[in-house]
Design a protein around this motif. Sequence first.
Motif, PDB file in Angstrom:
ATOM      1  N   VAL A 150       1.117  -1.227  -0.147  1.00  0.00           N
ATOM      2  CA  VAL A 150      -0.108  -0.246   0.157  1.00  0.00           C
ATOM      3  C   VAL A 150       0.895   1.194   0.011  1.00  0.00           C
ATOM      4  N   ALA A 151       2.389   1.106   0.466  1.00  0.00           N
ATOM      5  CA  ALA A 151       2.973   2.827   1.109  1.00  0.00           C
ATOM      6  C   ALA A 151       3.707   2.519  -0.184  1.00  0.00           C
ATOM      7  N   ARG A 188       8.619  -2.630  14.374  1.00  0.00           N
ATOM      8  CA  ARG A 188       8.305  -2.728  15.379  1.00  0.00           C
ATOM      9  C   ARG A 188       6.860  -3.043  15.725  1.00  0.00           C
ATOM     10  N   PHE A 227      -1.624  -4.664  12.420  1.00  0.00           N
ATOM     11  CA  PHE A 227      -2.658  -4.471  12.453  1.00  0.00           C
ATOM     12  C   PHE A 227      -2.331  -3.733  13.889  1.00  0.00           C
ATOM     13  N   THR A 228      -1.131  -4.023  14.898  1.00  0.00           N
ATOM     14  CA  THR A 228      -1.376  -3.017  16.052  1.00  0.00           C
ATOM     15  C   THR A 228      -1.016  -1.169  15.072  1.00  0.00           C
ATOM     16  N   VAL A 246      -4.301   0.159  14.590  1.00  0.00           N
ATOM     17  CA  VAL A 246      -5.212  -0.103  16.115  1.00  0.00           C
ATOM     18  C   VAL A 246      -5.046   1.349  16.513  1.00  0.00           C
ATOM     19  N   MET A 247      -3.938   2.282  16.369  1.00  0.00           N
ATOM     20  CA  MET A 247      -3.095   3.555  16.834  1.00  0.00           C
ATOM     21  C   MET A 247      -3.993   4.026  16.295  1.00  0.00           C
ATOM     22  N   ARG A 293      -7.228   4.835  16.621  1.00  0.00           N
ATOM     23  CA  ARG A 293      -8.048   4.166  18.235  1.00  0.00           C
ATOM     24  C   ARG A 293      -8.190   5.958  17.449  1.00  0.00           C
ATOM     25  N   ARG A 345      -5.957 -14.626  18.136  1.00  0.00           N
ATOM     26  CA  ARG A 345      -5.271 -14.090  18.977  1.00  0.00           C
ATOM     27  C   ARG A 345      -6.346 -13.115  19.105  1.00  0.00           C
ATOM     28  N   LEU A 386      -0.110  -7.276  31.130  1.00  0.00           N
ATOM     29  CA  LEU A 386      -0.690  -7.897  30.106  1.00  0.00           C
ATOM     30  C   LEU A 386       0.318  -8.027  29.043  1.00  0.00           C
ATOM     31  N   ARG A 387       0.974  -7.020  28.982  1.00  0.00           N
ATOM     32  CA  ARG A 387       2.263  -7.205  28.380  1.00  0.00           C
ATOM     33  C   ARG A 387       3.133  -8.590  28.423  1.00  0.00           C
ATOM     34  N   LEU A 402       0.832 -10.993  26.944  1.00  0.00           N
ATOM     35  CA  LEU A 402       0.852 -11.634  25.794  1.00  0.00           C
ATOM     36  C   LEU A 402       1.759 -12.085  24.507  1.00  0.00           C
ATOM     37  N   LYS A 403       3.285 -11.367  25.554  1.00  0.00           N
ATOM     38  CA  LYS A 403       4.588 -11.810  25.458  1.00  0.00           C
ATOM     39  C   LYS A 403       4.808 -13.372  25.048  1.00  0.00           C
TER      40      LYS A 403
END
Lengths: 270, 194
Positions: free
Chosen positions: B15-16, B70, B74-75, B78-79, B82, B127, B181-182, B185-186
Amino acid sequence: MEERFEELAALSALGMLEGDEKRTLDGVILRDRALKTLCTELEATVAELAGAVAPFAPPAALKGRIRAKIRSRRTGAAKYSGNYWAFTGWAAAAALAVSSAWLWMEREKLQTNLQSATAAVATEIEQTQKAAAEQREGLEKQIAALNGEIASLQKRDALAQMRIATLQTTVEGYKQGVAVVVWDSEKHQGVLKLEKMPPVQVGKDYQLWVVDPKQPVPVDAGIVRVDSTGFAKVDFKPVTEVTDASKFALSVEKEGGVPKGEGPIVLIGP
Amino acid sequence: MSPNEITEEELLQRVARGDSRAFDELYDRLSPRLYGLLRQMLHDERDAQDVLQDGFVQLWDHASSYDPSRAKAFTWAVMIFRNKAIDRMRALGRRTRLVEAASLEHATLGDGDSLPGADEDVQTRERAEIVRSALQQLPAEQRKLVELAFLKGLTHHTISETLDMPLGTVKTNIRRGLMRLRELLKGGRDGGAI
């Protein structure tokens, strides 16, 4: 790592930091690599929470709207090209041709517009100049008329302040004589014209007097000497100011004149 | 996702480069999850659709700033979405406050199955289960505060006032909850103090 900074990192990841707290964290991150890493990981953790939300398909039409919006935006439209690279050259050439034709037509249109505009402006300037000339001519006429009127008024005014008096006599021997005084009441001076006056005796002179009712005696206006034909024209000014010259008189006095009338008045008027 | 299928990260990189087909594909994969999130945050279909549209336009414009080393695609997305939703909520101001009381009660993550129309792949479902499971492992108060902050975009000050809870308690619980949570989730299951 200090709990305080962990706290700031957690709040920052959730987008909760504001003001001083945000500035503090931003400052510490610059020199604390571990804190920076923590911030990045916590941001990822927060984003992952979205994965726990139940998915929901958006309306089918929304995708089309988004694509249309991207296409409609100038920068996006150029970028939204897809994989159809084979068509890119032809598309570019076609676009260039269309653009050139369009630009040429625009140029022609602009040129025509420019010519029309120039002609319109020239006509307008000409009309303006003509109107200005007419206006100037009218004003000049007006000024000339006013100047004439002023001159006429000045003349009338000048005449108004002038007074003409004819002196009469009842004395035989002077009935042939003609005496006219023109008196300027503003300047308090006048002109005396004598004709056909008989010569005075030796040791005598004609002397003119101005009678002013506000003064107890006639005011001396000077002696008058006639030539051999009895003619004289003298400018005179009374020795004291006369405010109302109601009459003028001519008497025969001692040679050189006298301050106060003594001899006989031979002419008086009006 | 089949083994031969292009990853979301690869799609985003395409897309970029202006690949509209990649954009279409990425939209198909991300939009149900993102739309679900926006609906839950905004409690309004129309607002959610507006934000989804703005978000994808921004994604198209800024895809070149994505760094796959990085974050997952999806992450990263979301940023973007959101933040847009939070901006929307703050812009709506009064209306948001009117529904705030009601929406706070429903500010929970992972509280049900997918709704009709959603097309989840296996990996997404797995996930989602991991995240839900991690959330379930948090103490109720921590979970509640993290969910409020995440879904409502409220500041710790606002949460403290709204819930009548000391500010320090709000901050501590959010820190502990998010740090835990970190780890979860890791993949961490160290069972340390929360």
